[in-house]
Every structure is written in structure tokens, then in C-alpha cells.
Design a protein around this motif. Structure first.
Motif, mmCIF file in Angstrom:
data_model
loop_
_atom_site.group_PDB
_atom_site.id
_atom_site.type_symbol
_atom_site.label_atom_id
_atom_site.label_comp_id
_atom_site.label_asym_id
_atom_site.label_seq_id
_atom_site.Cartn_x
_atom_site.Cartn_y
_atom_site.Cartn_z
ATOM 1 N N ASP A 164 0.843 -1.191 0.000
ATOM 2 C CA ASP A 164 0.000 0.000 0.000
ATOM 3 C C ASP A 164 0.885 1.251 0.000
ATOM 4 O O ASP A 164 2.105 1.167 -0.151
ATOM 5 C CB ASP A 164 -0.976 -0.015 1.181
ATOM 6 N N LEU A 165 0.277 2.399 0.175
ATOM 7 C CA LEU A 165 1.006 3.662 0.175
ATOM 8 C C LEU A 165 2.096 3.664 1.246
ATOM 9 O O LEU A 165 3.224 4.094 0.999
ATOM 10 C CB LEU A 165 0.037 4.833 0.393
ATOM 11 N N ILE A 166 1.784 3.155 2.417
ATOM 12 C CA ILE A 166 2.764 3.110 3.504
ATOM 13 C C ILE A 166 3.938 2.214 3.127
ATOM 14 O O ILE A 166 5.091 2.561 3.373
ATOM 15 C CB ILE A 166 2.091 2.648 4.818
ATOM 16 N N SER A 167 3.656 1.087 2.502
ATOM 17 C CA SER A 167 4.717 0.170 2.073
ATOM 18 C C SER A 167 5.678 0.856 1.123
ATOM 19 O O SER A 167 6.907 0.785 1.290
ATOM 20 C CB SER A 167 4.134 -1.047 1.343
ATOM 21 N N LEU A 168 5.140 1.516 0.132
ATOM 22 C CA LEU A 168 5.970 2.134 -0.892
ATOM 23 C C LEU A 168 6.692 3.373 -0.370
ATOM 24 O O LEU A 168 7.853 3.610 -0.719
ATOM 25 C CB LEU A 168 5.135 2.435 -2.128
#
Length: 122
Positions: free
Chosen positions: A28-32
Motif C-alpha cells: 500500500d502507500l505506507i509500504s511504498l
């Protein structure tokens, strides 16, 4: 295994993004953002840029944190250009970190005029 656990492991340096596929977890956004930030800190700004580009490739909209990571990863010309574009209506709000990251990128190359121009445009 879920995305929250994978993100925590990513931030701790135990996993990288390619392990997400193994666990059948969609980043997700946090991962990336986390992966990009770790790459920047490792001095691998080109790879950080690629990771941030992959946000758009999978249909995840960038946030101000993504922008700030990108700004901190860029050479000064790119940082100044990205900040100027963001300031002109991409929907992303430049914040204190955005300006600081752009200034730092410009400072590394003694290019203070482009940074000053961004501030004057605000």
C-alpha cells in the motif's frame, strides 16, 4: 501475514518489497513510502524514485509524504522542478518538510536561486 505486519517488517529492515509477493500481500502507500525512504537513506535515490513511480503504476495516489521522500531523493534540479509543479496545483500540499527537502537538495549543489524562486512563488 497482512500488510500492517509486512510494513512493520519492511520498516525494521527484515523484509523488502519483493517479499510481499511471497506472502501474497499487496503493498500500500505506507509500504511504498517506507521502501522509498529506506532507499533514500541508503543513498539509492534512483531506486527510491522508481519505487515512488510504482505508486502510480498500481493506482495508488501519492501523498505529501511521498512527495517529500521524492524531493529528498532528487538532485537539486529535479527537486526544484517537482516542488514547483506540486505548488501549482497537483492537489498535494507542500509543507515545511517539502520546502526543507527542496532547499537541502539545492544546497548540496549551491543552487539557492531555484529554491528561493519556489518560496517567492508561494
Amino acid at each position: 501475514m497482512n500488510v500492517v505486519v509486512c510494513n512493520a517488517a519492511l520498516a525494521a529492515g527484515v523484509l523488502d518489497l519483493k517479499h510481499f509477493d511471497h506472502w501474497k500481500v499487496e503493498p500500500d502507500l505506507i509500504s511504498l513510502n517506507t521502501a522509498s525512504d529506506l532507499l533514500v537513506k541508503a543513498g539509492r535515490w534512483q531506486q527510491a524514485q522508481q519505487a515512488l513511480q510504482s505508486l502510480e503504476d498500481v493506482g495508488i495516489e501519492r501523498d505529501t509524504l511521498s512527495l517529500n521522500i521524492q524531493l529528498s531523493a532528487c538532485p537539486w534540479r529535479a527537486a526544484a522542478a517537482i516542488a514547483a509543479i506540486a505548488a501549482q496545483g497537483t492537489g498535494l500540499q507542500l509543507d515545511l518538510v517539502s520546502f526543507s527537502s527542496t532547499m537541502a537538495a539545492c544546497e548540496r549543489f549551491s543552487a539557492w536561486l531555484p529554491a528561493l524562486q519556489i518560496f517567492q512563488d508561494q
